[in-house]
Design a protein around this motif. Structure first.
Motif, PDB file in Angstrom:
ATOM      1  N   ILE A 238       1.136  -1.041  -0.340  1.00  0.00           N
ATOM      2  CA  ILE A 238       0.074   0.334  -0.180  1.00  0.00           C
ATOM      3  C   ILE A 238       0.732   1.078  -0.057  1.00  0.00           C
ATOM      4  O   ILE A 238       1.289   1.708   0.927  1.00  0.00           O
ATOM      5  CB  ILE A 238      -0.915  -0.579   0.972  1.00  0.00           C
ATOM      6  N   LEU A 239       0.809   2.076  -0.607  1.00  0.00           N
ATOM      7  CA  LEU A 239       1.662   3.146  -1.198  1.00  0.00           C
ATOM      8  C   LEU A 239       0.686   4.376  -0.859  1.00  0.00           C
ATOM      9  O   LEU A 239      -0.310   4.726  -1.454  1.00  0.00           O
ATOM     10  CB  LEU A 239       1.931   3.326  -2.639  1.00  0.00           C
ATOM     11  N   THR A 240       0.702   5.525  -0.133  1.00  0.00           N
ATOM     12  CA  THR A 240       0.627   6.711   0.700  1.00  0.00           C
ATOM     13  C   THR A 240       1.240   8.138   0.393  1.00  0.00           C
ATOM     14  O   THR A 240       2.139   7.906   0.467  1.00  0.00           O
ATOM     15  CB  THR A 240      -0.177   6.111   1.763  1.00  0.00           C
ATOM     16  N   PRO A 241       0.289   8.835   0.722  1.00  0.00           N
ATOM     17  CA  PRO A 241       1.042  10.471   0.730  1.00  0.00           C
ATOM     18  C   PRO A 241       1.756  10.648   1.822  1.00  0.00           C
ATOM     19  O   PRO A 241       2.951  11.207   1.722  1.00  0.00           O
ATOM     20  CB  PRO A 241      -0.091  11.574   0.545  1.00  0.00           C
ATOM     21  N   ASN A 242       1.660  10.322   2.683  1.00  0.00           N
ATOM     22  CA  ASN A 242       2.531  10.635   4.049  1.00  0.00           C
ATOM     23  C   ASN A 242       2.263   9.673   5.572  1.00  0.00           C
ATOM     24  O   ASN A 242       1.496   8.642   5.528  1.00  0.00           O
ATOM     25  CB  ASN A 242       2.181  12.059   4.631  1.00  0.00           C
TER      26      ASN A 242
END
Length: 564
Positions: A238-242
């Motif tokens: 899972i890739l997220t902004p912050n």
């Protein structure tokens, strides 16, 4: 149905569509037109839309057929559809499904319904190096490592490629929803959340399992992502902004599923654990010591046999991650976002490498159903003080924007808004740190910005959630994936020029459903007669497209109550 002369649409030869806003069918027509056209500008009486190849192909990926679009335009147009527009629309939509990728006998093949088209494509230098042996008049081999690159090249040549080559399962992972949450409540997906997951999964079909789901902030995109993991039962990146969103994903997974904490890894600036479910930030993946150095953390894409990669806030996806994504097309990919608007114009990259739009629910539809809060949007126009007017006139265009944004009179207006909404959890949001520090001092509220350690941010967020802090002043770090469900008032004091995605994300901070009236308030304080006012019109475009209306309030604020 109205007669043609009473219809609300004008269709121009260049694929521009004009919609009368005072027409009784305005809302119905706008909601359907949004499915296959993009809002360009929205003055009071006429909204301007543009139909593009990408908007048509995304609509078709969501189930719209060319005949439906043409019938709709015909029924609501004053003067019908120009024949040139009708013919071009059919020509563009005919390209959808014309090319397909399939696996056959262990080989990856590009299939074309037209041998002549395949001949033409094989003549392009940008494509020929990606092809192998010509199998028959309608098929050519594609090098497996070139699966993403072929899709990119074709979309730029005007041909959307339907990828039916399927996906590998990846490392298996057993998890399920909990019977009961920690507070004793039972949990189940809302209807639209279940629909979104099915639209992505497509019941396990070989060409399902990649694409973008578009839902408002507060509609539970994290829950939909977790539901996709539960559906596929596989190791997931899972890739997220912050970092805040990393923590939020982990909290939701632990609270709502049977997955043990030992199976969840965090991968960011301070922690680098790779587990069957790993949550990472875009920032750490694109970190490098210099422009000449390698992206050392991109190896995360190969650290495990991922069966699913989730791109949270996919409209923020950095270019280096696009390049890696081109190489992993055999892995299922899910993009989550509130808006596909990208300020860098890379919507085609999202379409080709993540997948087309699979599901898009109108914001106002969820509002009517009570799943998100009703929001009043107001733009408050404030005059520049005399000393600022002189500086504004003497400086360059870019600096003018900052002078207007940092108008000191905005602080008085913000203070009066806080009095008006006393006791309601309020976020004061802005772009410039110097300005925000002044606001924090003036309003006697804490400031959260990028330089603040994550632990301190989380402590302030928690105090805000618990009602111990009624007001937070926040920089753009709070634009994305910050879980503040009780926030009901947002006061925007400055922004990133004309960023439509930022406006949507900031309004999203106050969209979580509220007890009682289920109502929130979004204020944008703007310097009157300046470039900031011009940019504000563009910032509002996406939300106007979703059905929100901005009330324009003018006046001298000194010594007055803010009657809004």
């Amino acid at each position: 149905m109205n007669s043609a002369s009473q219809s609300p649409l004008f269709i121009l030869n260049d694929f521009t569509v004009l919609l009368e806003t005072d027409h009784p069918d305005f809302e119905t027509v706008r909601n359907r037109l949004n499915r296959f056209a993009d809002l360009v500008k929205s003055p009071p009486h006429i909204h301007t839309y543009k139909i593009t190849p990408l908007s048509l192909w995304n609509a078709m990926a969501c189930g719209w057929r060319p005949g439906e679009m043409i019938d709709f335009l015909t029924n609501y147009s004053k003067f019908g559809i120009p024949s040139s527009v009708r013919n071009e629309l059919l020509k563009i939509t005919d390209k959808y499904g014309l090319l397909q990728l399939e696996q056959r006998d262990g080989a990856l093949l590009l299939l074309s319904k037209s041998p002549a088209l395949l001949n033409e494509l094989m003549s392009y230098p940008s494509l020929s190096a990606l092809f192998g042996e010509r199998i028959d008049p309608q098929a050519v081999e594609v090098r497996p490592s070139s699966r993403g690159k072929v899709k990119q090249e074709l979309i730029h040549l005007g041909y959307p490629l339907e990828d039916r080559a399927g996906f590998h399962q990846g490392e298996s992972l057993a998890l399920d929803w909990r019977d009961k949450l920690s507070d004793g409540r039972t949990f189940e997906l809302r209807d639209y959340q279940a629909e979104a997951v099915e639209a992505f999964y497509r019941e396990g079909s070989t060409h399902g399992g990649s694409g973008v789901l578009i839902l408002p902030c507060g509609a539970g995109k994290t829950i939909i992502g977790i539901a996709a993991v539960c559906k596929l039962q596989c190791a997931t990146l899972i890739l997220t902004p912050n970092v805040s969103s990393v923590k939020q994903w982990k909290r939701e997974i632990m609270e709502k599923t049977t997955l043990d904490e030992s199976m969840i890894g965090e991968y960011d600036g301070t922690t680098k654990l790779v587990k069957p479910v790993t949550i990472a930030t875009y920032q750490i993946l694109t970190h490098r010591r210099s422009k000449e150095d390698e992206f050392r953390h991109m190896k995360l894409f190969k650290e495990r046999d991922w069966g699913l990669i989730i791109y949270d806030e996919v409209h923020l996806l950095p270019a280096p991650i696009f390049r890696v994504t081109a190489d992993i097309q055999a892995t299922r990919r899910l993009g989550l976002t509130a808006t596909l608007v990208r300020e860098d114009g890379c919507e085609k990259e999202v379409y080709s490498l993540i997948g087309p739009k699979r599901y898009d629910v109108p914001w106002k539809q969820l509002e009517k159903q009570g799943w998100i809060a009703q929001v009043e949007c107001k733009e408050l126009l404030v005059d520049l003080p005399r000393e600022s007017i002189k500086l504004y006139k003497e400086t360059g265009a870019r600096s003018q924007m900052r002078v207007a944004a940092e108008n000191p009179r905005k602080m008085e207006v913000a203070a009066k808004l806080l009095v008006k909404h006393k006791g309601e959890p309020t976020l004061v949001i802005g772009q410039y740190l110097e300005q925000l520090r002044k606001f924090a001092d003036y309003l006697q509220a804490p400031l959260i910005c990028g330089t603040m350690p994550h632990e301190e941010r989380e402590k302030l967020y928690q105090q805000f959630r618990e009602g111990l802090l009624p007001v937070l002043v926040v920089s753009k770090v709070a634009n994305f994936a910050v879980d503040l469900p009780d926030a009901s008032v947002a006061i925007q004091v400055s922004g990133s020029f004309g960023s439509r995605q930022e406006e949507a994300q900031r309004l999203g901070r106050i969209l979580r459903p509220k007890p009682g009236r289920n109502k929130s308030y979004f204020y944008s304080i703007v310097s009157k007669g300046t470039k900031e006012q011009e940019f504000a019109l563009n910032r509002q475009l996406f939300l106007i497209e979703q059905g929100y209306q901005y009330s324009l309030i003018e006046g001298e604020w000194e010594g007055q109550e803010v009657e809004v």
